[in-house]
Design a protein around this motif. Structure first.
Motif, PDB file in Angstrom:
ATOM      1  N   ALA A 122       9.201  21.945   6.495  1.00 17.24           N
ATOM      2  CA  ALA A 122       9.905  22.796   7.462  1.00 17.24           C
ATOM      3  C   ALA A 122      11.336  23.009   6.989  1.00 17.24           C
ATOM      4  CB  ALA A 122       9.902  22.153   8.842  1.00 17.24           C
ATOM      5  N   ILE A 154       8.639  22.114  16.469  1.00 16.72           N
ATOM      6  CA  ILE A 154       9.558  22.842  15.592  1.00 16.72           C
ATOM      7  C   ILE A 154       9.878  24.206  16.191  1.00 16.72           C
ATOM      8  CG2 ILE A 154       9.824  23.913  13.317  1.00 16.72           C
ATOM      9  CD1 ILE A 154       7.999  21.604  12.240  1.00 16.72           C
ATOM     10  N   LEU A 210       7.887  27.471   7.494  1.00 17.90           N
ATOM     11  CA  LEU A 210       6.986  26.315   7.439  1.00 17.90           C
ATOM     12  C   LEU A 210       5.894  26.501   6.399  1.00 17.90           C
ATOM     13  CD1 LEU A 210       6.454  25.941  11.277  1.00 17.90           C
ATOM     14  CD2 LEU A 210       8.035  24.659   9.861  1.00 17.90           C
TER      15      LEU A 210
END
Length: 109
Positions: free
Chosen positions: A6, A60, A98
């Motif tokens: 990420a 996230i 990602l």
């Protein structure tokens, strides 16, 4: 098992790191630099079981928002008779990039 890479903007990294700790998600945090804006980023390496991938991705997503930022346009190096002045340009920053990769083997010593 999956490896989630990420890449997040530095403004979001502290909040995301705190959420990882609060939710028991182990992550390795690396400093990185983006290519387009040459701004500081943070890259997280997260190894998780397949069943936890969706919850980590959601975490996230909740903590890394996009926003608009004004920056000066880069000067042109085209040698013409016209004068090139820099001018402000709005760009979208933030969010997260990602990568989710399969892991063949995971070891801890």
């Amino acid at each position: 098992m999956k490896l989630i890479i990420a890449i997040v903007q530095n403004q979001d990294s502290r909040r995301l790191s705190d959420e990882f700790v609060e939710n028991g998600i182990r992550a390795t945090k690396l400093s990185s630099t983006g290519g387009f804006l040459r701004a500081g980023n943070t890259t997280f390496l997260i190894g998780v079981q397949d069943r936890k991938v969706d919850s980590v991705l959601e975490l996230i997503k909740e903590n890394c928002s996009t926003r608009s930022q004004t920056m000066m346009s880069p000067p042109s190096y085209d040698f013409t008779l016209e004068t090139d002045l820099t001018y402000p340009v709005d760009v979208e920053v933030g969010g997260a990039t990602l990568f989710v990769l399969p892991i063949d083997q995971f070891l801890q010593f």
